[in-house]
Scaffold this active site. Structure first.
Site, PDB file in Angstrom:
ATOM      1  N   ARG A  56       0.854  -1.192   0.000  1.00 33.03           N
ATOM      2  CA  ARG A  56       0.000   0.000   0.000  1.00 33.03           C
ATOM      3  C   ARG A  56       0.884   1.234   0.000  1.00 33.03           C
ATOM      4  O   ARG A  56       1.899   1.287   0.691  1.00 33.03           O
ATOM      5  CB  ARG A  56      -0.915  -0.014   1.224  1.00 33.03           C
ATOM      6  CG  ARG A  56      -1.978   1.065   1.226  1.00 33.03           C
ATOM      7  CD  ARG A  56      -2.885   0.916   2.429  1.00 33.03           C
ATOM      8  NE  ARG A  56      -3.651  -0.323   2.372  1.00 33.03           N
ATOM      9  CZ  ARG A  56      -4.070  -0.983   3.456  1.00 33.03           C
ATOM     10  NH1 ARG A  56      -3.785  -0.550   4.662  1.00 33.03           N
ATOM     11  NH2 ARG A  56      -4.772  -2.094   3.310  1.00 33.03           N
ATOM     12  N   ARG A  81      -2.497   6.411   9.641  1.00 34.46           N
ATOM     13  CA  ARG A  81      -2.407   6.006   8.242  1.00 34.46           C
ATOM     14  C   ARG A  81      -2.719   7.176   7.303  1.00 34.46           C
ATOM     15  O   ARG A  81      -2.803   8.326   7.737  1.00 34.46           O
ATOM     16  CB  ARG A  81      -3.340   4.821   8.002  1.00 34.46           C
ATOM     17  CG  ARG A  81      -2.949   3.610   8.860  1.00 34.46           C
ATOM     18  CD  ARG A  81      -3.694   2.369   8.469  1.00 34.46           C
ATOM     19  NE  ARG A  81      -3.297   1.210   9.260  1.00 34.46           N
ATOM     20  CZ  ARG A  81      -3.787  -0.006   9.083  1.00 34.46           C
ATOM     21  NH1 ARG A  81      -4.699  -0.234   8.139  1.00 34.46           N
ATOM     22  NH2 ARG A  81      -3.390  -1.007   9.831  1.00 34.46           N
ATOM     23  N   LYS A 116      -4.451   0.529  14.541  1.00 35.41           N
ATOM     24  CA  LYS A 116      -4.390   1.535  13.493  1.00 35.41           C
ATOM     25  C   LYS A 116      -5.160   2.782  13.898  1.00 35.41           C
ATOM     26  O   LYS A 116      -6.080   2.743  14.714  1.00 35.41           O
ATOM     27  CB  LYS A 116      -4.942   0.973  12.190  1.00 35.41           C
ATOM     28  CG  LYS A 116      -6.378   0.463  12.294  1.00 35.41           C
ATOM     29  CD  LYS A 116      -6.777  -0.301  11.040  1.00 35.41           C
ATOM     30  CE  LYS A 116      -8.150  -0.941  11.197  1.00 35.41           C
ATOM     31  NZ  LYS A 116      -8.505  -1.776  10.043  1.00 35.41           N
ATOM     32  N   LYS A 176      -6.907   6.453  12.101  1.00 33.23           N
ATOM     33  CA  LYS A 176      -7.302   7.034  10.820  1.00 33.23           C
ATOM     34  C   LYS A 176      -7.825   8.461  11.003  1.00 33.23           C
ATOM     35  O   LYS A 176      -8.588   8.733  11.933  1.00 33.23           O
ATOM     36  CB  LYS A 176      -8.374   6.166  10.154  1.00 33.23           C
ATOM     37  CG  LYS A 176      -7.895   4.750   9.849  1.00 33.23           C
ATOM     38  CD  LYS A 176      -8.975   3.889   9.223  1.00 33.23           C
ATOM     39  CE  LYS A 176      -8.453   2.501   8.872  1.00 33.23           C
ATOM     40  NZ  LYS A 176      -9.496   1.657   8.247  1.00 33.23           N
ATOM     41  N   CYS A 191     -14.868  -4.127  -0.818  1.00 35.24           N
ATOM     42  CA  CYS A 191     -13.478  -4.403  -0.464  1.00 35.24           C
ATOM     43  C   CYS A 191     -12.917  -5.477  -1.403  1.00 35.24           C
ATOM     44  O   CYS A 191     -13.641  -6.054  -2.213  1.00 35.24           O
ATOM     45  CB  CYS A 191     -13.384  -4.848   0.987  1.00 35.24           C
ATOM     46  SG  CYS A 191     -14.084  -6.486   1.290  1.00 35.24           S
ATOM     47  N   CYS A 220      -7.459 -11.618   0.428  1.00 35.24           N
ATOM     48  CA  CYS A 220      -7.553 -11.176   1.816  1.00 35.24           C
ATOM     49  C   CYS A 220      -7.743 -12.362   2.745  1.00 35.24           C
ATOM     50  O   CYS A 220      -8.688 -13.158   2.587  1.00 35.24           O
ATOM     51  CB  CYS A 220      -8.705 -10.190   1.996  1.00 35.24           C
ATOM     52  SG  CYS A 220      -8.896  -9.649   3.712  1.00 35.24           S
ATOM     53  N   CYS A 243     -15.935  -9.463   5.026  1.00 34.97           N
ATOM     54  CA  CYS A 243     -15.865  -9.751   6.457  1.00 34.97           C
ATOM     55  C   CYS A 243     -16.307  -8.500   7.203  1.00 34.97           C
ATOM     56  O   CYS A 243     -16.515  -7.448   6.602  1.00 34.97           O
ATOM     57  CB  CYS A 243     -14.448 -10.168   6.852  1.00 34.97           C
ATOM     58  SG  CYS A 243     -13.305  -8.781   7.085  1.00 34.97           S
ATOM     59  N   CYS A 255     -13.613  -2.486   5.683  1.00 31.71           N
ATOM     60  CA  CYS A 255     -12.759  -1.694   4.799  1.00 31.71           C
ATOM     61  C   CYS A 255     -13.540  -0.822   3.815  1.00 31.71           C
ATOM     62  O   CYS A 255     -13.060   0.235   3.415  1.00 31.71           O
ATOM     63  CB  CYS A 255     -11.794  -2.609   4.049  1.00 31.71           C
ATOM     64  SG  CYS A 255     -10.556  -3.364   5.118  1.00 31.71           S
TER      65      CYS A 255
END
Length: 579
Positions: A82, A151, A223, A225, A444, A450, A489, A493
């Site tokens: 990424r 991120r 994470k 954001k 996603c 994934c 899932c 995302c």
């Protein structure tokens, strides 16, 4: 709660990931040795977790997993990379490098993410260093694109739309730079930087961490954001962010930002202690206070986030556990000043403005619909090749939107005709050629790469839309936008909890179906049916679409309609998501 009330960080033994970070010597760990190991194409689980800080996830092709097991072969390991692109802006030169790397080392396609970043899939372990090194030579980086750090900072993808948008874009750059990890490990491992001295030897002087002054040696619990929105557009889904800034414009100038905290989309099936959450507005700040608020908010999460149970480690749980008032008190104490009262704002949409638009400089911007953000050549559509040819002549830039679409920006009048010809030559249709339903859909990656995916998303959503579009047209809704989001899932995302209709994968071909989110991203969806397949989805939605077409009020969006008519209850707080 009294001002200055203190709480203790959550107890419990640290997770294995926390132990890894402690022992990693500021993200070095054993990555160099693991990358040089030619016996396997993969990494150990702990090394894979560490690799995320450097911008990559280890994956394997699940389409061939069983066959390889039968042949007693290890999984078909490959890596997703990424690229950090604050605000989603990249130059034609950078685009061409990403395009070349996708063919040379990747799977041949480029993925535009819902966080305005590039993803390359299918990179082999032996090619990681060359790929990352080449990306950095273009003045882009993969550092902190993943991992337990801040991120890619999101914002409106068109800084030339107005002076306000230009200022907001600059803040996305400044925040990204300010919160970037400072460890030299990235340059040592990927860019052949010289290791001058062991970081642990110089880490602490009188209690201050000299290597990572913001993060410290164990970084964040999970994470983090950040997104910046410019009303009336909420295209970055600002309430889904751990930390959000909402631009407040007064007398044509950027007065400052309302601050939101504690948003997040991920959850786990069957665990009511995990849930999506909306960010809450806590006050107003002036532009010169943006970096201080970002830094102090991150340090509060660093100090009080759950380091024992990772699925409860996001910032939303820290705030919900201790209380919003506690957080504001703690933030203001660390800042040394108080936030001002929040100022009025209004959001009207969360989507992109498609087609041709002229910016404040008299140049043209073209926003293209990109199916699930996938840049690839297919039968009848040479999207990747066409964009490559456009990049060769384009003198503006490319901008990735938060909805997985692409803006070709800053097109001169002289170049406009050439670009239109190239679009036609390679079969790249303008967004008006697609239904409003399709233009408003997100998904996603999910299968086959994934590791978290329980069901299809990117590969299946177009098929489902093929079935829904005739129904929409039949009932007179062909031109009506309804936000549909699908994930393989519950990790979130594609921000499914903010979809007016959302499908979250449970198993192959089966999804939990949600409805009722706000069209402007200010209300969560609610579970409507559990574990449904395609036939059930069609049977469920057909009468609801008919009902909406005949009984909606003027200007009423689908999410508002299904709440008003009782299909689902409104959810404005994630603590009520499962009730």
């Amino acid at each position: 709660m009294a001002k200055g009330h203190k709480v203790e960080p959550i107890g419990g033994p640290p997770s294995d990931v926390e132990q890894l970070k402690i022992e990693s010597n500021y993200l070095r760990g054993s990555l160099v040795e693991s990358l040089q190991n030619r016996i396997t194409g993969g990494l150990s689980e702990l090394d894979n977790r560490l690799l995320k800080f450097h911008g990559s996830y280890m994956q394997d092709d699940r389409d061939v997993r069983n066959e390889r097991q039968k042949q007693k072969l290890e999984p078909s390991y490959q890596f997703m990379l990424r690229v950090v692109t604050p605000g989603g802006v990249s130059s034609p030169e950078q685009w061409l490098v990403i395009d070349e790397l996708a063919d040379k080392y990747g799977s041949g396609s480029i993925r535009l993410t819902t966080r305005q970043a590039f993803q390359l899939h299918g990179v082999l372990k032996w090619n990681l260093k060359n790929t990352i090194h080449t990306i950095n030579k273009t003045l882009l980086t993969t550092l902190a694109a993943c991992g337990d750090v801040n991120r890619n900072v999101m914002c409106n993808p068109n800084p030339e739309q107005s002076e306000i948008h230009a200022e907001v874009y600059e803040w996305s750059q400044k925040i990204t730079k300010h919160l970037a990890p400072r460890t030299p490990a990235y340059h040592e491992i990927w860019l052949d930087g010289e290791k001058i001295v062991d970081s642990l030897e110089i880490a602490k002087v009188e209690g201050e961490d000299l290597v990572e002054p913001i993060y410290g040696p164990v970084y964040l619990p999970r994470k983090f954001k950040i997104g910046i929105a410019v009303p009336p557009s909420n295209d970055v889904d600002v309430f889904s962010q751990d930390l959000g800034y909402i631009a407040i414009v007064e007398k044509g100038k950027l007065a400052g930002f309302n601050v939101t905290v504690g948003g997040g989309m991920g959850m786990s099936h069957g665990d009511p202690n995990t849930y999506p959450q909306l960010g809450r507005v806590i006050g107003f700040i002036t532009p010169d206070q943006v970096l201080a608020v970002a830094e102090k908010t991150v340090t509060i999460q660093r100090d009080y986030g759950n380091r024992s149970v990772r699925k409860n480690a996001r910032f939303k749980y820290t705030i919900d556990r201790h209380g919003l008032e506690w957080f504001v008190d703690e933030l203001q104490e660390r800042l040394g000043w108080e936030l001002q009262p929040a100022r009025p704002f209004t959001f009207e949409s969360s989507g992109d403005r498609y087609g041709w638009q002229k910016d404040k400089n008299g140049r043209w911007n073209l926003t293209l619909y990109i199916n699930s953000g996938r840049i690839a050549d297919t039968d009848g559509l040479q999207l990747k090749t066409g964009l490559r040819e456009i990049a060769k002549i384009h003198t503006g830039d490319f901008r990735l939107t938060a909805n997985q679409n692409l803006m070709i920006a800053g097109i001169t009048t002289a170049k406009k005709k050439q670009i239109i010809e190239l679009l036609g030559q390679y079969g790249i249709a303008e967004a008006g050629n697609y239904s409003a339903l399709r233009r408003s859909a997100l998904s996603c990656v999910a299968l086959p790469t994934c590791g978290l995916a329980m069901a299809e998303a990117e590969r299946y959503l177009p098929t489902l839309l093929d079935k829904l579009e005739p129904i929409m047209e039949e009932v007179g809704l062909k031109e009506d936008e309804i936000n549909i989001r699908m994930t393989g899932c519950p990790n979130g995302c594609a921000r499914p909890a903010l979809g007016e209709i959302a499908f979250i994968g449970k198993s192959l071909g089966k999804y939990n179906m949600y409805m009722g989110a706000g069209f402007a991203g200010d209300r969560l969806s609610k579970l409507y049916r559990e574990n449904v397949g395609e036939d059930e989805i069609i049977d469920i939605l057909t009468p609801i679409f008919k009902h909406y077409a005949t009984e909606r009020e003027k200007g009423e969006h689908f999410g508002d309609f299904v709440v008003r008519t009782g299909y689902v209850k409104p959810v404005y707080n994630g603590l009520e998501f499962h009730s």
